[in-house]
Design a protein around this motif. Structure first.
Motif, PDB file in Angstrom:
ATOM      1  N   LYS A  75     -22.371   6.052  17.225  1.00 21.03           N
ATOM      2  CA  LYS A  75     -21.257   6.281  18.147  1.00 21.03           C
ATOM      3  C   LYS A  75     -21.313   5.386  19.382  1.00 21.03           C
ATOM      4  O   LYS A  75     -20.330   5.274  20.108  1.00 21.03           O
ATOM      5  CB  LYS A  75     -21.244   7.748  18.593  1.00 21.03           C
ATOM      6  CG  LYS A  75     -20.901   8.689  17.470  1.00 21.03           C
ATOM      7  CD  LYS A  75     -20.916  10.136  17.923  1.00 21.03           C
ATOM      8  CE  LYS A  75     -20.601  11.031  16.731  1.00 21.03           C
ATOM      9  NZ  LYS A  75     -20.680  12.435  17.042  1.00 21.03           N
ATOM     10  N   SER A  80     -17.118  12.665  24.684  1.00 20.95           N
ATOM     11  CA  SER A  80     -17.648  13.287  23.464  1.00 20.95           C
ATOM     12  C   SER A  80     -18.756  14.276  23.791  1.00 20.95           C
ATOM     13  O   SER A  80     -18.860  15.337  23.171  1.00 20.95           O
ATOM     14  CB  SER A  80     -18.187  12.219  22.514  1.00 20.95           C
ATOM     15  OG  SER A  80     -17.143  11.424  22.021  1.00 20.95           O
ATOM     16  N   LYS A 135     -19.336  16.942  20.987  1.00 26.10           N
ATOM     17  CA  LYS A 135     -19.365  16.132  19.766  1.00 26.10           C
ATOM     18  C   LYS A 135     -20.642  15.307  19.650  1.00 26.10           C
ATOM     19  O   LYS A 135     -20.959  14.819  18.574  1.00 26.10           O
ATOM     20  CB  LYS A 135     -18.150  15.208  19.711  1.00 26.10           C
ATOM     21  CG  LYS A 135     -16.831  15.952  19.574  1.00 26.10           C
ATOM     22  CD  LYS A 135     -15.668  14.995  19.590  1.00 26.10           C
ATOM     23  CE  LYS A 135     -14.349  15.750  19.548  1.00 26.10           C
ATOM     24  NZ  LYS A 135     -13.207  14.851  19.753  1.00 26.10           N
ATOM     25  N   ILE A 136     -21.330  15.132  20.772  1.00 27.89           N
ATOM     26  CA  ILE A 136     -22.630  14.456  20.776  1.00 27.89           C
ATOM     27  C   ILE A 136     -23.662  15.487  21.206  1.00 27.89           C
ATOM     28  O   ILE A 136     -23.569  16.032  22.301  1.00 27.89           O
ATOM     29  CB  ILE A 136     -22.653  13.244  21.725  1.00 27.89           C
ATOM     30  CG1 ILE A 136     -21.728  12.150  21.204  1.00 27.89           C
ATOM     31  CG2 ILE A 136     -24.070  12.709  21.882  1.00 27.89           C
ATOM     32  CD1 ILE A 136     -21.666  10.917  22.067  1.00 27.89           C
ATOM     33  N   ASP A 169     -21.281   1.942  21.244  1.00 29.82           N
ATOM     34  CA  ASP A 169     -20.941   0.524  21.119  1.00 29.82           C
ATOM     35  C   ASP A 169     -21.786  -0.236  22.128  1.00 29.82           C
ATOM     36  O   ASP A 169     -21.395  -0.424  23.281  1.00 29.82           O
ATOM     37  CB  ASP A 169     -19.454   0.291  21.400  1.00 29.82           C
ATOM     38  CG  ASP A 169     -18.556   0.883  20.340  1.00 29.82           C
ATOM     39  OD1 ASP A 169     -19.044   1.075  19.203  1.00 29.82           O
ATOM     40  OD2 ASP A 169     -17.389   1.156  20.639  1.00 29.82           O
ATOM     41  N   ASP A 202     -26.598   9.292  13.513  1.00 31.51           N
ATOM     42  CA  ASP A 202     -25.249   9.735  13.863  1.00 31.51           C
ATOM     43  C   ASP A 202     -24.911   9.375  15.309  1.00 31.51           C
ATOM     44  O   ASP A 202     -23.827   8.856  15.591  1.00 31.51           O
ATOM     45  CB  ASP A 202     -25.105  11.255  13.686  1.00 31.51           C
ATOM     46  CG  ASP A 202     -25.100  11.686  12.234  1.00 31.51           C
ATOM     47  OD1 ASP A 202     -25.004  10.804  11.347  1.00 31.51           O
ATOM     48  OD2 ASP A 202     -25.216  12.903  11.979  1.00 31.51           O
ATOM     49  N   ASN A 243     -18.383   1.601  25.593  1.00 31.72           N
ATOM     50  CA  ASN A 243     -17.612   2.839  25.426  1.00 31.72           C
ATOM     51  C   ASN A 243     -18.241   4.033  26.150  1.00 31.72           C
ATOM     52  O   ASN A 243     -18.243   5.145  25.635  1.00 31.72           O
ATOM     53  CB  ASN A 243     -17.427   3.146  23.941  1.00 31.72           C
ATOM     54  CG  ASN A 243     -18.733   3.467  23.221  1.00 31.72           C
ATOM     55  OD1 ASN A 243     -19.803   3.036  23.633  1.00 31.72           O
ATOM     56  ND2 ASN A 243     -18.642   4.229  22.141  1.00 31.72           N
ATOM     57  N   GLU A 275     -15.863   7.044  26.574  1.00 30.53           N
ATOM     58  CA  GLU A 275     -15.682   7.765  25.308  1.00 30.53           C
ATOM     59  C   GLU A 275     -16.920   8.612  24.981  1.00 30.53           C
ATOM     60  O   GLU A 275     -16.801   9.758  24.545  1.00 30.53           O
ATOM     61  CB  GLU A 275     -15.441   6.741  24.200  1.00 30.53           C
ATOM     62  CG  GLU A 275     -15.235   7.303  22.828  1.00 30.53           C
ATOM     63  CD  GLU A 275     -15.134   6.196  21.776  1.00 30.53           C
ATOM     64  OE1 GLU A 275     -15.687   6.396  20.683  1.00 30.53           O
ATOM     65  OE2 GLU A 275     -14.514   5.158  22.063  1.00 30.53           O
ATOM     66  N   LEU A 276     -18.103   8.066  25.225  1.00 31.28           N
ATOM     67  CA  LEU A 276     -19.351   8.808  24.978  1.00 31.28           C
ATOM     68  C   LEU A 276     -19.443  10.031  25.875  1.00 31.28           C
ATOM     69  O   LEU A 276     -19.799  11.117  25.427  1.00 31.28           O
ATOM     70  CB  LEU A 276     -20.564   7.900  25.204  1.00 31.28           C
ATOM     71  CG  LEU A 276     -20.775   6.781  24.201  1.00 31.28           C
ATOM     72  CD1 LEU A 276     -21.883   5.844  24.683  1.00 31.28           C
ATOM     73  CD2 LEU A 276     -21.113   7.341  22.834  1.00 31.28           C
TER      74      LEU A 276
END
Length: 175
Positions: free
Chosen positions: A125, A32, A37-38, A127, A121, A25, A28-29
């Motif tokens: 996130k 984010s 978000k990260i 994968d 956390d 992913n 997606e990372l």
């Protein structure tokens, strides 16, 4: 599995590095991270020689943040920028940041000693399979690294590739 080190000059800051392989992913990372978000720097490990190289970049980023001289908008983007031998921010992100198709990611977190929840956390996130950070050299693309940092045969004869890379990172602001 992860490598955590306190910054000597900034003892209230801790740098944790986590290496992941077989990541599915990455796109997606990356999205984010762009959206905030990260709270970490996502680095392409193929352009790294050693975890020490990342520690140098993180130390420089924290220093520049403290004195108000960062060239990028965030501490995490400053870490990625500091890995580059040039002053071109977009080129630094292209070469050292995670791309959508990457299957390995080095996550770098700068945090306080009390902020251990951040590690779980962020790792939740991703994968992929977490591996020891010391394995980053097995993912290195040595030919690309030598070309990017313009490492000569004479340099290799008298020092290591890591020495040459860190020297370029440290002196890019002076040149």
């Amino acid at each position: 599995m992860h490598l955590t080190q306190k910054l000597e000059l900034f003892p209230d800051h801790i740098v944790t590095q986590m290496l992941f392989k077989a990541v599915t992913n990455a796109a997606e990372l990356r999205q984010s991270a762009v959206e905030g978000k990260i709270n970490g720097a996502l680095i392409n490990p193929t352009m790294l020689v050693s975890p020490f190289q990342v520690l140098v970049a993180a130390n420089k980023a924290v220093h520049l943040q403290k004195i108000g001289k960062m060239k990028t908008r965030s501490l995490n983007s400053e870490i990625i920028f500091n890995l580059s031998p040039t002053n071109n921010i977009s080129e630094a992100f292209r070469r050292f940041g995670v791309s959508d198709g990457d299957n390995s990611v080095l996550v770098v977190l700068v945090h306080s000693k009390d902020d251990l929840q951040l590690l779980s956390d962020v790792s939740a996130k991703v994968d992929g399979r977490q591996v020891p950070v010391e394995d980053v050299s097995s993912l290195s693309d040595i030919a690309k690294i030598k070309k990017l940092y313009k490492v000569t045969l004479q340099e290799e004869a008298c020092g290591t590739l890591l020495d040459a890379v860190v020297c370029r990172m440290a002196t890019k602001d002076v040149m």
